[in-house]
Design a protein around this motif. Structure first.
Motif, PDB file in Angstrom:
ATOM      1  N   PRO A 139       0.819  -1.215   0.000  1.00 41.09           N
ATOM      2  CA  PRO A 139       0.000   0.000   0.000  1.00 41.09           C
ATOM      3  C   PRO A 139       0.853   1.264   0.000  1.00 41.09           C
TER       4      PRO A 139
ATOM      5  N   GLN B   5      -2.151   4.268  -7.300  1.00 43.23           N
ATOM      6  CA  GLN B   5      -1.579   4.048  -5.973  1.00 43.23           C
ATOM      7  C   GLN B   5      -2.179   2.778  -5.391  1.00 43.23           C
TER       8      GLN B   5
ATOM      9  N   GLN C 282      -3.686   0.339  -2.936  1.00 40.97           N
ATOM     10  CA  GLN C 282      -4.480   0.481  -1.714  1.00 40.97           C
ATOM     11  C   GLN C 282      -4.320  -0.749  -0.817  1.00 40.97           C
ATOM     12  N   SER C 283      -4.295  -1.945  -1.444  1.00 41.50           N
ATOM     13  CA  SER C 283      -4.108  -3.191  -0.689  1.00 41.50           C
ATOM     14  C   SER C 283      -3.594  -4.273  -1.620  1.00 41.50           C
TER      15      SER C 283
ATOM     16  N   THR D  86      -5.627  -3.993  -5.067  1.00 40.41           N
ATOM     17  CA  THR D  86      -6.555  -2.885  -5.284  1.00 40.41           C
ATOM     18  C   THR D  86      -5.735  -1.630  -5.501  1.00 40.41           C
ATOM     19  N   VAL D  87      -5.995  -0.973  -6.641  1.00 36.96           N
ATOM     20  CA  VAL D  87      -5.229   0.205  -7.044  1.00 36.96           C
ATOM     21  C   VAL D  87      -6.202   1.325  -7.383  1.00 36.96           C
ATOM     22  N   ASN D  88      -5.904   2.531  -6.923  1.00 31.43           N
ATOM     23  CA  ASN D  88      -6.695   3.710  -7.269  1.00 31.43           C
ATOM     24  C   ASN D  88      -5.947   4.461  -8.365  1.00 31.43           C
TER      25      ASN D  88
ATOM     26  N   LYS E 142     -10.844   3.181  -8.737  1.00 31.08           N
ATOM     27  CA  LYS E 142     -10.406   1.990  -8.012  1.00 31.08           C
ATOM     28  C   LYS E 142     -10.616   0.745  -8.863  1.00 31.08           C
TER      29      LYS E 142
END
Length: 66
Positions: A9, A25, A27-28, A35-37, A43
């Motif tokens: 993250p 970025q 996220q997890s 998970t990427v934003n 997302k």
């Protein structure tokens, strides 16, 4: 095995097949699901078995100092 297991993250990445998504970025990263934003795609959940996200190590241009 790709880079997926090394992504944490806060790290910045790009999707190799979706350059129009822009910078993302992490996220997890749980069980191969990252998970990427992304700046232009929001997302997204990426399966690390299918896509090798590319880490980005250089700082964004807006934070450069002379």
């Amino acid at each position: 095995m790709g880079m997926g297991s090394l992504l944490e993250p806060g790290m910045l990445v790009r999707h190799p097949e979706k350059p129009d998504w822009g910078l993302g970025q992490v996220q997890s990263n749980i069980g191969g699901k990252i998970t990427v934003n992304f700046e232009h795609a929001g997302k997204q959940v990426i399966l690390s078995d299918l896509v090798d996200l590319m880490p980005v190590f250089e700082p964004p241009h807006s934070t450069r100092r002379n």
